[in-house]
Write an enzyme that holds these catalytic residues in place. Structure first.
Site, short mmCIF file in Angstrom:
data_model
loop_
_atom_site.label_atom_id
_atom_site.label_comp_id
_atom_site.label_asym_id
_atom_site.label_seq_id
_atom_site.Cartn_x
_atom_site.Cartn_y
_atom_site.Cartn_z
N VAL A 1 0.90 -1.16 0.00
CA VAL A 1 0.00 0.00 0.00
C VAL A 1 0.93 1.20 0.00
CG1 VAL A 1 -1.78 1.27 1.26
CG2 VAL A 1 -1.83 -1.22 1.22
N PRO A 2 1.09 1.81 -1.18
CA PRO A 2 2.28 2.63 -1.46
C PRO A 2 2.26 4.03 -0.87
CG PRO A 2 0.86 2.60 -3.37
CD PRO A 2 0.18 1.73 -2.34
N CYS A 3 2.34 4.10 0.45
CA CYS A 3 2.37 5.42 1.08
C CYS A 3 3.66 6.17 0.73
CB CYS A 3 2.20 5.30 2.58
SG CYS A 3 3.38 4.23 3.39
N HIS A 4 4.66 5.45 0.23
CA HIS A 4 5.91 6.14 -0.14
C HIS A 4 5.72 7.01 -1.38
CE1 HIS A 4 5.89 2.33 -2.43
NE2 HIS A 4 6.58 2.97 -3.35
N ARG A 5 4.61 6.83 -2.10
CA ARG A 5 4.38 7.64 -3.30
C ARG A 5 3.63 8.92 -2.99
NH1 ARG A 5 2.44 2.31 -6.10
NH2 ARG A 5 4.46 1.29 -6.42
#
Length: 177
Positions: free
Chosen positions: A142-146
């Site tokens: 779940v790409p919170c880094h984006r």
DNA sequence: CCCTAGCGGTGCT
DNA sequence: AGCACCGCTAGGG
């Protein structure tokens, strides 16, 4: 906003398993619904002791294999071919909404906290979106880094900014220092 | 660069 | 109910 209340059922279970990767050992925790937590190597581990795959239901072994494959792809900056079922029910309604829209950001793409807030029809909730990102129980997949700050700077990352940089670099994303 | 005010969700009392 | 946090932002020196 209240936590989503949930009555435990007999079929409930939790299993924590190790996923060795080229970047170190991630820990994955599964509920009867699917993957519910993922932790970075050396990060704060999920609750519960780590079990061996042999000690776990076949369903969970299958999810584990899917998670490992997805993680391997994600760590190369590529989109996973498939994901295990994600159990995000531990979050508040707002957090779950944030995680859902965040999941639609493709590798190599970014959004700002404010843009996510707008997508949720809460144009002034950028800061709250940041809070929900920090509470994301399944980083990387779940790409919170984006999610970056509006000025194209990095913003924060609960798993440590080094990981955020690494993940973004692999996807070819550029930011301002 | 710094500072400030305004913002909304969450968790703790 | 109140309050202090925050992965924020826009505006103004």
């Amino acid at each position: 906003m209240a936590r989503a209340p949930m009555k435990p059922k007999d079929s409930d279970f939790r299993h924590t398993l190790a996923i060795p990767t080229a970047e170190g050992v991630f820990l994955a925790r599964f509920s009867h619904r699917g993957l519910c937590e993922l932790s970075f190597p050396g990060g704060r581990p999920p609750r519960g002791s780590v079990e061996s795959t042999a000690a776990v239901p076949a369903q969970v072994r299958r999810w584990l294999a899917q998670t490992a494959a997805a993680l391997s792809r994600a760590l190369q900056g590529r989109a996973p071919r498939s994901l295990p079922p994600l159990d995000l029910t531990a979050g508040t309604d707002f957090q779950q909404e944030v995680w859902r829209v965040m999941s639609e950001i493709q590798p190599g793409q970014t959004r700002s906290y404010g843009e996510l807030a707008q997508a949720l029809r809460r144009p002034h909730a950028a800061r709250a979106v940041g809070g929900a990102c920090g509470a994301n129980p399944i980083p990387v997949l779940v790409p919170c880094h984006r999610v970056l700050a509006g000025n194209r700077r990095l913003g924060g990352f609960s798993g440590g900014l080094d990981w955020k940089r690494r993940l973004l670099e692999r996807e070819g994303v550029r930011w301002s220092e």
